[in-house]
Design an enzyme around this catalytic site. Structure first.
Site, mmCIF file in Angstrom:
data_model
loop_
_atom_site.group_PDB
_atom_site.id
_atom_site.type_symbol
_atom_site.label_atom_id
_atom_site.label_comp_id
_atom_site.label_asym_id
_atom_site.label_seq_id
_atom_site.Cartn_x
_atom_site.Cartn_y
_atom_site.Cartn_z
ATOM 1 N N HIS A 216 -13.865 -59.425 -39.799
ATOM 2 C CA HIS A 216 -13.255 -59.550 -41.031
ATOM 3 C C HIS A 216 -12.025 -59.767 -41.252
ATOM 4 O O HIS A 216 -11.187 -60.088 -39.904
ATOM 5 C CB HIS A 216 -13.140 -57.814 -41.324
ATOM 6 C CG HIS A 216 -12.380 -57.175 -40.348
ATOM 7 N ND1 HIS A 216 -12.726 -56.634 -38.907
ATOM 8 C CD2 HIS A 216 -10.900 -56.705 -40.515
ATOM 9 C CE1 HIS A 216 -11.510 -56.100 -38.580
ATOM 10 N NE2 HIS A 216 -10.631 -55.989 -39.439
ATOM 11 N N ASP A 218 -8.150 -58.687 -42.605
ATOM 12 C CA ASP A 218 -7.394 -57.695 -43.321
ATOM 13 C C ASP A 218 -6.837 -57.941 -44.849
ATOM 14 O O ASP A 218 -6.548 -59.087 -45.069
ATOM 15 C CB ASP A 218 -6.238 -57.069 -42.451
ATOM 16 C CG ASP A 218 -6.475 -56.663 -40.937
ATOM 17 O OD1 ASP A 218 -7.832 -56.165 -40.885
ATOM 18 O OD2 ASP A 218 -6.112 -56.600 -40.029
ATOM 19 N N HIS A 273 -10.882 -61.538 -37.479
ATOM 20 C CA HIS A 273 -11.060 -60.995 -36.174
ATOM 21 C C HIS A 273 -12.014 -59.814 -36.213
ATOM 22 O O HIS A 273 -12.749 -59.447 -37.217
ATOM 23 C CB HIS A 273 -9.780 -60.354 -35.928
ATOM 24 C CG HIS A 273 -9.144 -59.516 -36.813
ATOM 25 N ND1 HIS A 273 -8.723 -59.815 -38.177
ATOM 26 C CD2 HIS A 273 -9.024 -58.030 -36.982
ATOM 27 C CE1 HIS A 273 -8.244 -58.647 -38.707
ATOM 28 N NE2 HIS A 273 -8.365 -57.685 -38.105
ATOM 29 N N ARG A 283 -11.825 -47.735 -25.452
ATOM 30 C CA ARG A 283 -10.898 -48.804 -26.089
ATOM 31 C C ARG A 283 -10.402 -48.086 -27.301
ATOM 32 O O ARG A 283 -10.986 -47.391 -27.925
ATOM 33 C CB ARG A 283 -11.184 -50.037 -26.166
ATOM 34 C CG ARG A 283 -10.149 -50.830 -27.076
ATOM 35 C CD ARG A 283 -10.677 -52.272 -26.936
ATOM 36 N NE ARG A 283 -9.537 -53.063 -27.353
ATOM 37 C CZ ARG A 283 -9.386 -53.258 -28.733
ATOM 38 N NH1 ARG A 283 -10.239 -53.010 -29.527
ATOM 39 N NH2 ARG A 283 -8.307 -53.902 -29.303
HETATM 40 C C1 LIG Z 1 -5.453 -50.166 -46.945
HETATM 41 C C2 LIG Z 1 -6.698 -50.284 -46.501
HETATM 42 C C3 LIG Z 1 -6.878 -51.582 -45.566
HETATM 43 C C4 LIG Z 1 -8.456 -51.226 -45.117
HETATM 44 C C5 LIG Z 1 -8.860 -50.360 -46.188
HETATM 45 C C6 LIG Z 1 -7.875 -49.469 -46.348
HETATM 46 O O1 LIG Z 1 -7.955 -48.710 -47.505
HETATM 47 C C7 LIG Z 1 -7.948 -48.502 -45.177
HETATM 48 C C8 LIG Z 1 -8.426 -49.089 -43.825
HETATM 49 C C9 LIG Z 1 -8.367 -50.667 -43.683
HETATM 50 C C10 LIG Z 1 -9.305 -51.285 -43.066
HETATM 51 C C11 LIG Z 1 -9.178 -51.238 -41.347
HETATM 52 C C12 LIG Z 1 -10.246 -51.722 -40.755
HETATM 53 C C13 LIG Z 1 -10.688 -53.183 -41.286
HETATM 54 C C14 LIG Z 1 -10.851 -53.004 -42.786
HETATM 55 C C15 LIG Z 1 -11.175 -54.407 -43.351
HETATM 56 C C16 LIG Z 1 -11.437 -51.781 -43.366
HETATM 57 O O2 LIG Z 1 -12.866 -51.767 -43.618
HETATM 58 O O3 LIG Z 1 -10.607 -50.820 -43.402
HETATM 59 C C17 LIG Z 1 -9.343 -52.551 -43.252
HETATM 60 C C18 LIG Z 1 -9.106 -52.531 -44.887
HETATM 61 C C19 LIG Z 1 -8.610 -53.795 -45.675
HETATM 62 O O4 LIG Z 1 -7.693 -54.562 -44.952
HETATM 63 O O5 LIG Z 1 -9.082 -54.160 -46.832
HETATM 64 O O1 LIG Z 2 -9.549 -52.591 -32.502
HETATM 65 C C1 LIG Z 2 -9.008 -53.748 -32.860
HETATM 66 O O2 LIG Z 2 -8.597 -54.365 -32.108
HETATM 67 C C2 LIG Z 2 -9.017 -54.397 -34.190
HETATM 68 C C3 LIG Z 2 -9.056 -53.466 -35.471
HETATM 69 C C4 LIG Z 2 -8.718 -54.151 -36.754
HETATM 70 O O3 LIG Z 2 -9.084 -55.088 -36.848
HETATM 71 C C5 LIG Z 2 -8.481 -52.980 -38.002
HETATM 72 O O4 LIG Z 2 -8.056 -51.850 -37.799
HETATM 73 O O5 LIG Z 2 -8.319 -53.575 -38.971
HETATM 74 FE FE LIG Z 3 -8.501 -55.600 -38.835
#
Ligand SMILES: C=C1C[C@]23C[C@@]1(O)CC[C@H]2[C@@]12CCC[C@@](C)(C(=O)O1)[C@H]2[C@@H]3C(=O)O
Ligand SMILES: O=C(O)CCC(=O)C(=O)O
Ligand SMILES: [Fe+2]
Length: 357
Positions: A216, A218, A273, A283
């Site tokens: 994904h 961010d 990533h 981890r």
């Molecule tokens: C602010 C945010 C970014 C995120 C979605 C969220 O509401 C909270 C979690 C964030 C996260 C972390 C893991 C990867 C990701 C793609 C996900 O599913 O939850 C990111 C979200 C994002 O960056 O869109």
């Molecule tokens: O665990 C990791 O190294 C990646 C975590 C991550 O990509 C995320 O929280 O958006």
């Molecule tokens: Fe991420």
């Protein structure tokens, strides 16, 4: 790959599983079994007088770098790691008391992107947006205060660092304070309520067929990640495939998110990533997801656009973009991309002129 959402896993107690259930087996994980590229993500010393140049180069070529001498107290990182470990080692029934509600964003649960994949991920997460109080109280009815104080301290320190990094990144693009309209009185970039994402990846009985966190980008401007000393984070680098981000004690991993991609008009790309898992070690990672104030419209900075380089994206707020990401996942960035005709002219208000898919 099917996008039909999976039913939520019946339980998340990955620690007790001796075999990989079929619903967790990703038979087509690309790059598995991973031989690993020998390429290395750039390591940048924030105290280096040339840091701005290195940061610009890393954002342009990789979209990610490791940061040393960042000024975050090592004790704070150690304490956060210990708290994360303590949280995820609670009994599953206790963790489920703080479960993320179906339409909520904060709390304990599977990765928010899980619903886009046909298989479960080998991980559990805890998302904090705003105060952690409500959820922490359910995890530790008597001992939640220390956890809440620690989270507030971490967010404060991370905000300072994210602000410093943003100015370095913007500076590397020739952007100054007058070019940004979400700057506070003392020159700080006003932030939105950031998100903290704690990720736990238990040791896995069949790591070559499991996925910790699927690929994904961010949605952020930038993300600052602390990982424990177990490797697992991989970034995609054009021409090299998946590159493992080797844990360096005390270093933080900084990556470009989709909103910075938009702001920089694609000069700095958000990096794809993922996290893989291993057979013997647990981890843990802690991501600080930094975005702009929620009401600010983010669009390509006018200083970075001209007739030859027209804006490639329409304006979007952080909350609109999160909504698009939550609904369309990896299509979100292309959904806000403008259709740029051959003459380069773009009507930035024409919301119909987007490339879908
Ligand atoms: C602010 C945010 C970014 C995120 C979605 C969220 O509401 C909270 C979690 C964030 C996260 C972390 C893991 C990867 C990701 C793609 C996900 O599913 O939850 C990111 C979200 C994002 O960056 O869109
Ligand atoms: O665990 C990791 O190294 C990646 C975590 C991550 O990509 C995320 O929280 O958006
Ligand atoms: Fe991420």
């Amino acid at each position: 790959m099917s996008l039909k959402p999976l039913d939520s896993p019946k339980h998340l107690d990955l620690n007790s599983m001796k075999e990989l259930p079929d619903s967790y087996a990703w038979s087509t994980v690309d790059g598995f079994p991973s031989s690993g590229s020998s390429e290395q993500v750039p390591v940048i010393n924030l105290e280096d007088p040339n840091a701005i140049k290195h940061v610009g180069h890393a954002c342009k070529t990789w979209g990610v770098f490791q940061l040393i001498n960042h000024g975050i107290p090592i004790d704070l990182l150690v304490n956060m790691e210990a708290s994360g470990k303590k949280l995820f080692s609670l009994p599953i029934q206790q963790k489920l008391k703080a479960a993320r509600s179906p339409d909520g964003v904060s709390g304990y649960g599977v990765a928010p992107i899980s619903s886009f994949f046909p298989k479960h991920m080998w991980s559990e997460g805890f998302t904090i947006i705003g105060s952690p109080y409500e959820h922490a109280r359910k995890l530790w009815p008597r001992g939640y205060r220390n956890f809440c104080d620690l989270i507030e301290e971490y967010k404060k320190e991370m905000n300072k660092l994210a602000n410093r990094l943003m100015w370095l990144i913007l500076g590397s693009l020739g952007i100054t304070k007058g070019d940004i309209n979400w700057v506070g009185p003392s020159g700080e970039l006003k932030e939105a309520s950031p998100a903290l994402q704690l990720n736990s990846y238990p040791a896995c009985p069949d790591p070559d067929r499991a996925m910790g966190l699927a690929a994904h980008t961010d949605s952020t401007l930038l993300t600052i990640l602390h990982q424990n000393n177990t490797s697992g984070l991989q970034v995609q680098r054009e021409g090299f495939g998946w590159v493992t981000v080797k844990p360096i004690a005390g270093a933080l991993v900084v990556n470009v998110g989709d909103l910075l991609h938009i702001l920089s008009n694609g000069l700095y790309s958000s990096v794809l990533h993922r996290a893989i898992v291993n057979r013997t070690q647990h981890r843990l990672s802690i991501a600080y997801l930094y975005g702009p104030p929620s009401n600010v419209r983010i669009s390509p900075l006018s200083k970075l656009t001209d007739n030859v380089h027209p804006p490639l994206y329409r304006s979007v707020t952080w909350s609109e973009y999160l909504g698009t990401k939550a609904k369309h996942f990896n299509k979100a960035l292309s959904l806000v991309r403008l259709c740029v005709p051959m003459n380069g002219f773009v009507d930035a208000n024409d919301h119909n002129s987007v490339l879908v898919g």
